[in-house]
Design an enzyme around this catalytic site. Structure first.
Site, PDB file in Angstrom:
ATOM      1  N   CYS A 188     -16.833  30.300 -18.896  1.00 46.71           N
ATOM      2  CA  CYS A 188     -16.610  28.967 -19.039  1.00 46.71           C
ATOM      3  C   CYS A 188     -16.788  28.270 -17.658  1.00 46.71           C
ATOM      4  O   CYS A 188     -16.401  28.863 -16.536  1.00 46.71           O
ATOM      5  CB  CYS A 188     -15.091  28.849 -19.352  1.00 46.71           C
ATOM      6  N   ASP A 201     -14.648  26.473 -16.317  1.00 45.69           N
ATOM      7  CA  ASP A 201     -13.270  26.207 -15.937  1.00 45.69           C
ATOM      8  C   ASP A 201     -13.354  26.780 -14.300  1.00 45.69           C
ATOM      9  O   ASP A 201     -13.577  27.781 -14.112  1.00 45.69           O
ATOM     10  CB  ASP A 201     -12.367  27.087 -16.524  1.00 45.69           C
ATOM     11  N   ARG A 256     -11.251  27.764 -12.426  1.00 45.16           N
ATOM     12  CA  ARG A 256     -10.207  28.947 -12.187  1.00 45.16           C
ATOM     13  C   ARG A 256     -10.919  30.299 -12.583  1.00 45.16           C
ATOM     14  O   ARG A 256     -10.281  31.213 -12.371  1.00 45.16           O
ATOM     15  CB  ARG A 256      -8.804  28.670 -12.860  1.00 45.16           C
ATOM     16  N   HIS A 286     -11.463  32.892 -21.324  1.00 38.78           N
ATOM     17  CA  HIS A 286     -10.278  33.241 -20.976  1.00 38.78           C
ATOM     18  C   HIS A 286      -9.102  32.537 -21.532  1.00 38.78           C
ATOM     19  O   HIS A 286      -9.223  31.345 -22.310  1.00 38.78           O
ATOM     20  CB  HIS A 286     -10.362  32.417 -19.276  1.00 38.78           C
ATOM     21  N   CYS A 311      -7.844  28.553 -22.503  1.00 36.86           N
ATOM     22  CA  CYS A 311      -9.148  27.597 -22.124  1.00 36.86           C
ATOM     23  C   CYS A 311      -8.851  26.273 -22.940  1.00 36.86           C
ATOM     24  O   CYS A 311      -8.685  26.137 -23.892  1.00 36.86           O
ATOM     25  CB  CYS A 311     -10.449  28.229 -22.958  1.00 36.86           C
TER      26      CYS A 311
HETATM   27 CO    CO Z   1     -12.276  27.311 -20.558  1.00 38.21          CO
END
Ligand code: CO
Length: 210
Positions: free
Chosen positions: A42, A44, A46, A98, A101
């Site tokens: 992803c 993302d 993080r 994750h 998400c």
């Molecule tokens: Co995500």
């Protein structure tokens, strides 16, 4: 100092430190890359692939998009996949989702998000496949996280549906496909699904003249 200027400064510090640790660090990087892994994760911020796996430059080939989707007509993903399998000869492909998400959460609501609707639609399709099970879950967070797992599983299966993976399975008994989910709360990766080379897939998706 502006935030982007700090990045450039940090970069200089990193380059200096890398050389102090290993004077040949960048010389080694001039050789062609030979990573053993393709990571599909992803976007993302993080969930940085190299950081959470302790990988170093040259060790992992990375593709990231919203909610780690393997969409069969996404030329970006397909180009990365083809290059990783055909040229780099990766042994493992990891699809990593994750918990919590944002993309999966967004797919569960009913807001019109414009162009993003098109992307989230793929996650809604995963929801429909597992609708009966998901609708029995009353806790919203649990539902999101269950869909995160179903989504990773579906994306691994999408990899196995490609002629790229099927051909490599047939002639080179690789790559091994893995579905993992990362926990933002404790930093641990959990393996939830895997498809070793040669795993049986639905007949309709099989190519018999590779
Ligand atoms: Co995500």
């Amino acid at each position: 100092m502006k935030s982007y200027e700090k990045i450039l400064l940090e970069n200089k510090a990193w380059a200096r430190e890398s050389l102090l640790n290993d004077p040949e660090f960048f010389l080694k990087m001039l050789d062609t890359q030979k990573p053993e892994f393709l990571w599909i994760g992803c976007s993302d911020s993080r969930v940085p692939a190299e950081t959470i796996t302790g990988m170093h430059p040259g060790e992992i080939f990375v593709h990231r998009n919203i909610a780690n989707l393997v969409v069969h007509n996404d030329f970006n993903l397909l180009s990365v996949l083809d290059y990783a399998v055909e040229v780099l000869h990766v042994k493992h492909i990891i699809v990593c989702g994750h918990y919590g998400c944002g993309g999966v959460k967004a797919a569960l609501n009913h807001h019109n998000m414009g162009i993003i609707n098109k992307w989230l639609r793929h996650i809604k399709d995963v929801y429909r496949i597992h609708q009966d099970e998901l609708e029995q879950i009353t806790d919203e967070e649990t539902k999101v996280n269950q869909l995160v797992e179903f989504n990773v599983r579906e994306q691994v299966m999408n990899l196995a549906k490609t002629s790229i993976v099927q051909k490599a399975w047939k002639y080179e008994q690789r790559p091994h496909l893995h579905g993992w989910v990362y926990s933002l709360s404790n930093g641990i990766l959990k393996s939830i699904f895997d498809m070793p080379p040669g795993t049986e897939i639905d007949t309709i998706y099989q190519y018999d003249d590779l």
